[in-house]
Design a protein around this motif. Structure first.
Motif, PDB file in Angstrom:
ATOM      1  N   THR A  18       1.697   6.705  -6.733  1.00 46.51           N
ATOM      2  CA  THR A  18       0.747   7.596  -7.148  1.00 46.51           C
ATOM      3  C   THR A  18       1.562   9.488  -7.439  1.00 46.51           C
ATOM      4  O   THR A  18       0.736  10.520  -7.929  1.00 46.51           O
ATOM      5  CB  THR A  18      -0.518   7.683  -6.944  1.00 46.51           C
ATOM      6  N   GLY A  71       6.664  10.941  -2.659  1.00 48.18           N
ATOM      7  CA  GLY A  71       5.700  10.009  -2.669  1.00 48.18           C
ATOM      8  C   GLY A  71       7.644   9.028  -3.459  1.00 48.18           C
ATOM      9  O   GLY A  71       7.245   7.910  -3.339  1.00 48.18           O
ATOM     10  N   SER A  84       0.562  -1.208  -0.348  1.00 50.76           N
ATOM     11  CA  SER A  84       0.567   0.028   0.173  1.00 50.76           C
ATOM     12  C   SER A  84       0.987   0.774   0.015  1.00 50.76           C
ATOM     13  O   SER A  84       0.392   2.052  -0.988  1.00 50.76           O
ATOM     14  CB  SER A  84      -1.078  -0.287   1.133  1.00 50.76           C
ATOM     15  N   LEU A  85       1.575   1.157   0.619  1.00 52.53           N
ATOM     16  CA  LEU A  85       3.401   2.483   0.617  1.00 52.53           C
ATOM     17  C   LEU A  85       3.733   2.497  -0.363  1.00 52.53           C
ATOM     18  O   LEU A  85       3.444   4.322  -1.347  1.00 52.53           O
ATOM     19  CB  LEU A  85       3.960   2.629   1.409  1.00 52.53           C
ATOM     20  N   THR A 103       2.184   2.017  -3.630  1.00 52.06           N
ATOM     21  CA  THR A 103       1.313   1.853  -4.402  1.00 52.06           C
ATOM     22  C   THR A 103       0.837   3.709  -4.372  1.00 52.06           C
ATOM     23  O   THR A 103       0.890   4.414  -5.043  1.00 52.06           O
ATOM     24  CB  THR A 103       0.254   1.142  -4.684  1.00 52.06           C
ATOM     25  N   TRP A 104       0.493   4.015  -2.778  1.00 55.91           N
ATOM     26  CA  TRP A 104       0.396   5.149  -2.922  1.00 55.91           C
ATOM     27  C   TRP A 104       1.678   6.563  -2.867  1.00 55.91           C
ATOM     28  O   TRP A 104       2.034   7.747  -3.993  1.00 55.91           O
ATOM     29  CB  TRP A 104       0.803   5.802  -1.011  1.00 55.91           C
TER      30      TRP A 104
END
Length: 66
Positions: free
Chosen positions: A31, A38, A24-25, A27-28
């Motif tokens: 983005t 990022g 999840s980190l 993926t963030w």
């Protein structure tokens, strides 16, 4: 408290938690790859992600000696 956390991280559920948190980190981070946070998040996410996928926990196992 610490022994409980270390036992959890060494278990299968801990491994799943590391993979979930890392993915999840990551993926963030992808983005928001055009920003410094990022990029840092995407790089930092590799540690829990790869540790969970390879089943290698970087934290030492709990010691039973007291």
């Amino acid at each position: 408290m610490t022994d409980t956390f270390l036992r959890f991280m060494g278990s299968d559920r801990g491994r799943l938690a590391r993979v979930a948190a890392g993915s999840s980190l990551f993926t963030w981070g992808l983005t928001a790859l055009d920003t410094w946070p990022g990029r840092i998040a995407a790089l930092a996410a590799l540690a829990p992600l790869l540790s969970g996928l390879s089943n290698r926990c970087v934290l030492p196992p709990p010691s039973d000696a007291r």
